[in-house]
Design a protein around this motif. Structure first.
Motif, short mmCIF file in Angstrom:
data_model
loop_
_atom_site.label_atom_id
_atom_site.label_comp_id
_atom_site.label_asym_id
_atom_site.label_seq_id
_atom_site.Cartn_x
_atom_site.Cartn_y
_atom_site.Cartn_z
N GLU A 67 0.83 -1.21 0.00
CA GLU A 67 0.00 0.00 0.00
C GLU A 67 0.87 1.26 0.00
OE1 GLU A 67 -3.41 2.06 -0.40
OE2 GLU A 67 -3.26 -0.11 -0.39
N GLN A 68 1.95 1.23 0.77
CA GLN A 68 2.88 2.36 0.79
C GLN A 68 3.45 2.60 -0.61
OE1 GLN A 68 6.12 1.74 3.49
NE2 GLN A 68 4.77 1.47 5.24
N ASN A 69 3.92 1.55 -1.24
CA ASN A 69 4.53 1.66 -2.55
C ASN A 69 3.55 2.22 -3.57
OD1 ASN A 69 6.96 1.30 -4.09
ND2 ASN A 69 5.84 -0.29 -5.18
N LYS A 70 2.32 1.77 -3.48
CA LYS A 70 1.28 2.27 -4.39
C LYS A 70 1.07 3.78 -4.17
CE LYS A 70 -3.59 1.50 -5.48
NZ LYS A 70 -4.81 0.79 -5.08
N PHE A 71 1.06 4.21 -2.92
CA PHE A 71 0.88 5.62 -2.59
C PHE A 71 2.03 6.46 -3.13
CE2 PHE A 71 1.84 9.05 0.56
CZ PHE A 71 0.81 9.91 0.20
N TYR A 72 3.26 5.97 -3.00
CA TYR A 72 4.43 6.74 -3.44
C TYR A 72 4.52 6.88 -4.96
CZ TYR A 72 6.11 6.69 1.35
OH TYR A 72 6.23 6.87 2.70
N HIS A 73 3.65 6.21 -5.68
CA HIS A 73 3.60 6.36 -7.14
C HIS A 73 2.33 7.09 -7.58
CE1 HIS A 73 6.69 3.24 -6.84
NE2 HIS A 73 7.12 3.75 -7.97
N MET A 80 1.63 16.31 -2.68
CA MET A 80 2.00 16.52 -1.28
C MET A 80 3.49 16.88 -1.16
SD MET A 80 -0.19 13.53 0.55
CE MET A 80 -0.13 14.11 2.24
N ARG A 81 4.32 16.20 -1.93
CA ARG A 81 5.76 16.52 -1.93
C ARG A 81 5.98 17.96 -2.33
NH1 ARG A 81 9.34 14.09 -5.50
NH2 ARG A 81 11.02 14.41 -4.03
N ALA A 82 5.30 18.39 -3.37
CA ALA A 82 5.45 19.77 -3.84
C ALA A 82 5.06 20.77 -2.75
CB ALA A 82 4.62 19.99 -5.10
N VAL A 107 11.40 14.15 0.77
CA VAL A 107 10.36 14.42 1.77
C VAL A 107 10.34 13.22 2.70
CG1 VAL A 107 7.89 14.70 2.17
CG2 VAL A 107 8.99 15.93 0.30
N ASP A 108 10.56 13.49 3.98
CA ASP A 108 10.67 12.44 4.99
C ASP A 108 9.47 12.49 5.92
OD1 ASP A 108 12.12 10.42 6.52
OD2 ASP A 108 12.30 11.97 8.05
N HIS A 109 9.01 11.31 6.31
CA HIS A 109 7.96 11.21 7.33
C HIS A 109 8.63 11.25 8.70
CE1 HIS A 109 5.60 9.63 3.94
NE2 HIS A 109 4.56 10.11 4.62
N VAL A 110 8.26 12.19 9.53
CA VAL A 110 8.84 12.32 10.87
C VAL A 110 8.56 11.04 11.65
CG1 VAL A 110 8.84 13.65 13.00
CG2 VAL A 110 8.61 14.83 10.80
N LEU A 111 7.31 10.63 11.70
CA LEU A 111 6.95 9.33 12.27
C LEU A 111 7.00 8.32 11.13
CD1 LEU A 111 3.85 10.24 14.48
CD2 LEU A 111 6.14 9.62 15.27
N PRO A 112 7.79 7.26 11.26
CA PRO A 112 7.93 6.33 10.14
C PRO A 112 6.60 5.67 9.77
CG PRO A 112 8.94 5.44 12.12
CD PRO A 112 8.52 6.83 12.44
N VAL A 113 6.33 5.64 8.49
CA VAL A 113 5.08 5.08 7.97
C VAL A 113 4.96 3.61 8.33
CG1 VAL A 113 3.78 4.61 5.86
CG2 VAL A 113 5.00 6.76 6.12
N GLU A 114 6.09 2.93 8.41
CA GLU A 114 6.08 1.51 8.74
C GLU A 114 5.44 1.24 10.10
OE1 GLU A 114 9.40 -2.01 9.21
OE2 GLU A 114 9.83 -0.32 7.90
N ARG A 115 5.63 2.14 11.06
CA ARG A 115 5.05 1.98 12.40
C ARG A 115 3.78 2.80 12.59
NH1 ARG A 115 7.29 -1.96 12.27
NH2 ARG A 115 9.26 -2.51 13.23
N TYR A 116 3.64 3.88 11.84
CA TYR A 116 2.48 4.77 12.00
C TYR A 116 1.83 5.04 10.64
CZ TYR A 116 4.78 5.36 16.46
OH TYR A 116 5.36 5.11 17.67
N LYS A 121 -0.34 10.25 5.17
CA LYS A 121 -0.82 11.35 4.34
C LYS A 121 -0.98 12.65 5.12
CE LYS A 121 -3.04 8.04 1.31
NZ LYS A 121 -4.27 7.52 0.77
N ASP A 122 -0.36 12.72 6.27
CA ASP A 122 -0.45 13.89 7.14
C ASP A 122 0.70 14.84 6.83
OD1 ASP A 122 -0.62 15.71 9.20
OD2 ASP A 122 -0.36 14.24 10.81
N LEU A 123 0.40 16.02 6.28
CA LEU A 123 1.44 16.98 5.92
C LEU A 123 2.25 17.44 7.13
CD1 LEU A 123 -0.45 19.15 3.28
CD2 LEU A 123 1.52 17.68 2.88
N ASP A 124 1.64 17.45 8.31
CA ASP A 124 2.36 17.84 9.51
C ASP A 124 3.39 16.78 9.93
OD1 ASP A 124 0.99 20.25 9.71
OD2 ASP A 124 -0.61 19.36 10.91
N ASN A 125 3.31 15.60 9.34
CA ASN A 125 4.24 14.52 9.63
C ASN A 125 5.35 14.45 8.58
OD1 ASN A 125 5.18 12.17 11.05
ND2 ASN A 125 4.31 10.93 9.41
N MET A 126 5.43 15.45 7.70
CA MET A 126 6.41 15.43 6.62
C MET A 126 7.32 16.65 6.69
SD MET A 126 4.05 14.35 3.41
CE MET A 126 2.69 13.22 3.64
#
Length: 181
Positions: A67-73, A80-82, A107-116, A121-126
């Motif tokens: 699901e993550q990989n699908k989202f990143y494409h 969101m990156r922009a 663009v990095d997720h502050v809280l890792p997507v793997e655990r959270y 898709k939270d802009l405040d987490n990027m």
């Protein structure tokens, strides 16, 4: 009529008859070229195999990763990156906490997507970050959260303070540099 090509030897304007790449005057270089080509093809093939394995097996090792990989494409991720790059002025937010101005292209997720995954898709987490900070933050997450392919989840509380994360990531970088010296 035999096919011809220009000799590959620098500044030679003679023609080579295929399958050779060099004219009769420089034919001794043909064997060296063939050896280089064989070496390249042998190693390039391995690289393609390992790339295929990563893209088709490792990235999709479980439903969450798929699901993550699908989202990143997706278009949504590109948009969101922009937004994050524009908000952060393309500056690495981890370097910025240390008083350095470094261009960031990740663009990095502050809280890792793997655990959270709920914060994926939270802009405040990027945040925008540079490659160096992203590398060391990933090493920090592997230790602190137990992320990664062979990681064991830990019960550590989530950290969202970018300054603290930068400090802890830098600590890991410094420890690794001291032990490797």
């Amino acid at each position: 009529m035999p096919r011809v090509r220009r000799c590959r030897f620098p500044n030679c304007h003679e023609f080579a008859f295929m399958p050779n790449h060099y004219c009769k005057k420089h034919i001794e270089h043909e064997k060296e070229l063939q050896e280089r080509n064989e070496f390249y093809h042998l190693h390039h093939k391995r690289s393609k195999q390992s790339q295929w394995r990563y893209n088709h097996i490792t990235r999709y090792r479980n439903p969450v990763k798929a699901e993550q990989n699908k989202f990143y494409h997706s278009k949504q991720w590109r948009e969101m990156r922009a937004i994050v790059f524009k908000r952060d002025y393309h500056l690495c937010q981890y370097c910025k906490t240390r008083g350095q101005l470094t261009e960031g292209n990740i663009v990095d997720h502050v809280l890792p997507v793997e655990r959270y995954p709920k914060h994926m898709k939270d802009l405040d987490n990027m945040v925008t970050c540079c490659g160096r900070c992203h590398y060391w933050k990933t090493r920090f997450e592997e230790q602190y959260y137990g992320t990664g392919l062979h990681g064991k989840p830990t019960n550590n509380p989530p950290l969202t303070d970018v300054k603290l994360i930068a400090k802890l990531s830098q600590k890991i970088a410094n420890e690794r540099h001291h032990t490797s010296s």
